[in-house]
Design a protein around this motif. Structure first.
Motif, mmCIF file in Angstrom:
data_model
loop_
_atom_site.group_PDB
_atom_site.id
_atom_site.type_symbol
_atom_site.label_atom_id
_atom_site.label_comp_id
_atom_site.label_asym_id
_atom_site.label_seq_id
_atom_site.Cartn_x
_atom_site.Cartn_y
_atom_site.Cartn_z
ATOM 1 N N VAL A 1 -5.153 64.858 6.804
ATOM 2 C CA VAL A 1 -5.590 63.669 7.534
ATOM 3 C C VAL A 1 -5.221 63.890 8.990
ATOM 4 N N GLN A 2 -6.230 63.818 9.857
ATOM 5 C CA GLN A 2 -5.987 63.988 11.279
ATOM 6 C C GLN A 2 -7.029 63.200 12.053
ATOM 7 N N ASP A 3 -6.585 62.436 13.022
ATOM 8 C CA ASP A 3 -7.482 61.655 13.885
ATOM 9 C C ASP A 3 -8.446 60.790 13.081
ATOM 10 N N ASN A 4 -7.930 60.035 12.121
ATOM 11 C CA ASN A 4 -8.733 59.137 11.290
ATOM 12 C C ASN A 4 -9.834 59.862 10.523
ATOM 13 N N MET A 5 -9.562 61.078 10.124
ATOM 14 C CA MET A 5 -10.506 61.871 9.351
ATOM 15 C C MET A 5 -9.752 62.503 8.179
ATOM 16 N N LEU A 6 -10.271 62.265 6.962
ATOM 17 C CA LEU A 6 -9.736 62.910 5.767
ATOM 18 C C LEU A 6 -10.584 64.144 5.508
ATOM 19 N N VAL A 7 -9.941 65.300 5.452
ATOM 20 C CA VAL A 7 -10.645 66.557 5.229
ATOM 21 C C VAL A 7 -10.175 67.127 3.895
ATOM 22 N N VAL A 8 -11.122 67.346 2.981
ATOM 23 C CA VAL A 8 -10.840 67.940 1.678
ATOM 24 C C VAL A 8 -11.490 69.315 1.677
ATOM 25 N N THR A 9 -10.669 70.348 1.539
ATOM 26 C CA THR A 9 -11.147 71.718 1.585
ATOM 27 C C THR A 9 -10.825 72.405 0.264
ATOM 28 N N GLY A 10 -11.773 73.119 -0.288
ATOM 29 C CA GLY A 10 -11.562 73.857 -1.523
ATOM 30 C C GLY A 10 -11.944 75.313 -1.363
ATOM 31 N N ARG A 11 -11.041 76.196 -1.779
ATOM 32 C CA ARG A 11 -11.271 77.642 -1.738
ATOM 33 C C ARG A 11 -10.747 78.232 -3.039
ATOM 34 N N VAL A 12 -11.608 78.966 -3.752
ATOM 35 C CA VAL A 12 -11.209 79.620 -4.994
ATOM 36 C C VAL A 12 -11.319 81.117 -4.787
ATOM 37 N N ALA A 13 -10.257 81.810 -5.182
ATOM 38 C CA ALA A 13 -10.319 83.269 -5.129
ATOM 39 C C ALA A 13 -11.358 83.729 -6.153
ATOM 40 N N SER A 14 -12.235 84.596 -5.742
ATOM 41 C CA SER A 14 -13.304 85.031 -6.658
ATOM 42 C C SER A 14 -12.696 85.814 -7.819
ATOM 43 N N THR A 15 -13.099 85.430 -9.009
ATOM 44 C CA THR A 15 -12.642 86.112 -10.216
ATOM 45 C C THR A 15 -13.860 86.664 -10.937
ATOM 46 N N ALA A 16 -13.750 87.883 -11.329
ATOM 47 C CA ALA A 16 -14.854 88.504 -12.057
ATOM 48 C C ALA A 16 -14.825 88.024 -13.497
ATOM 49 N N PRO A 17 -15.965 87.658 -14.062
ATOM 50 C CA PRO A 17 -15.981 87.212 -15.449
ATOM 51 C C PRO A 17 -15.604 88.363 -16.380
ATOM 52 N N ALA A 18 -15.017 88.007 -17.524
ATOM 53 C CA ALA A 18 -14.563 89.022 -18.476
ATOM 54 C C ALA A 18 -15.749 89.762 -19.096
ATOM 55 N N GLY A 19 -16.854 89.057 -19.248
ATOM 56 C CA GLY A 19 -18.035 89.675 -19.849
ATOM 57 C C GLY A 19 -19.205 89.602 -18.894
ATOM 58 N N GLU A 20 -20.381 89.860 -19.436
ATOM 59 C CA GLU A 20 -21.595 89.791 -18.634
ATOM 60 C C GLU A 20 -21.991 88.329 -18.461
ATOM 61 N N LEU A 21 -22.145 87.874 -17.218
ATOM 62 C CA LEU A 21 -22.500 86.485 -16.919
ATOM 63 C C LEU A 21 -24.010 86.335 -17.010
ATOM 64 N N HIS B 1 -25.616 83.195 -17.110
ATOM 65 C CA HIS B 1 -26.026 82.037 -16.308
ATOM 66 C C HIS B 1 -24.791 81.470 -15.603
ATOM 67 N N ARG B 2 -24.896 81.200 -14.320
ATOM 68 C CA ARG B 2 -23.794 80.584 -13.574
ATOM 69 C C ARG B 2 -24.211 79.155 -13.243
ATOM 70 N N GLY B 3 -23.636 78.196 -13.963
ATOM 71 C CA GLY B 3 -23.928 76.788 -13.743
ATOM 72 C C GLY B 3 -22.753 76.032 -13.152
ATOM 73 N N ILE B 4 -21.566 76.604 -13.256
ATOM 74 C CA ILE B 4 -20.367 75.961 -12.703
ATOM 75 C C ILE B 4 -20.134 76.545 -11.319
ATOM 76 N N ALA B 5 -20.326 75.714 -10.331
ATOM 77 C CA ALA B 5 -20.173 76.168 -8.951
ATOM 78 C C ALA B 5 -18.696 76.162 -8.571
ATOM 79 N N THR B 6 -18.248 77.280 -8.098
ATOM 80 C CA THR B 6 -16.875 77.360 -7.586
ATOM 81 C C THR B 6 -16.909 77.838 -6.138
ATOM 82 N N ARG B 7 -17.958 77.463 -5.440
ATOM 83 C CA ARG B 7 -18.067 77.874 -4.047
ATOM 84 C C ARG B 7 -17.135 77.033 -3.185
ATOM 85 N N ALA B 8 -16.799 77.576 -2.065
ATOM 86 C CA ALA B 8 -15.910 76.878 -1.138
ATOM 87 C C ALA B 8 -16.614 75.646 -0.595
#
Length: 170
Positions: free
Chosen positions: A65-85, A87-94
């Motif tokens: 929270v800064q200057d009357n602004m709430l900032v929500v930031t999300g960053r996920v470290a990229s993880t390689a799927p265990a198998g062959e993907l 379809h990607r329907g779950i977004a984990t983008r920043a």
């Protein structure tokens, strides 16, 4: 398209932040839709912002929270799927979401449960801004009212001796 809000602010002082907020909203028509969120009012001055952040953990999300602004930031470290993907329907983008806060809004806390980030917000009015009753006093008179003159009784005709009722009857 621009709007001229000058007529609205002719009799208002200190609302330049509101004018900037309206200008920014008009200039940024493309608002990101990720992640989806809800804003709920729980009561007088109590709100909950709920964001769907599936795939994010508490360490992947930053709230500031800064200057009357709430900032929500999300960053996920990229993880390689265990198998062959297939379809990607779950977004984990920043993401980076910003919410304008009114004056005297306090972010009380946040919790992450079942992929939902709940941020509790409360409007806290400082004591100096709460309505208060002003007592009305009366001014003391500058000049005291004149005192009544003392009554001096004239002595009786019989040199201070009280007359009996019989003498009055004669």
């Amino acid at each position: 398209m621009t709007y001229d809000f000058a007529p609205l602010f002719r009799t208002a002082i200190g609302f330049d932040r509101l004018a900037r907020l309206v200008d920014n909203a008009a200039q940024n028509p493309a608002v990101p839709s990720y992640p989806p969120y809800n804003i709920e009012r729980l009561g007088d001055g109590s709100y909950v912002l709920t964001m769907a952040v599936a795939g994010f953990g508490p360490d992947d999300i930053d709230l500031t929270v800064q200057d009357n602004m709430l900032v929500v930031t999300g960053r996920v470290a990229s993880t390689a799927p265990a198998g062959e993907l297939l379809h990607r329907g779950i977004a984990t983008r920043a993401f980076d979401r910003r919410f304008a806060l009114a004056d005297h809004i306090l972010v009380e806390g946040a919790d992450l449960t079942n992929g939902l980030l709940r941020i509790t917000v409360k409007h806290v009015v400082p004591e100096a801004l709460k309505p208060r009753r002003i007592p009305i006093t009366t001014a003391s008179p500058a000049v005291a009212p004149p005192a009544e003159p003392e009554r001096v009784e004239a002595p009786a005709a019989n040199d201070g001796v009280a007359a009996s009722p019989a003498e009055h009857a004669a």
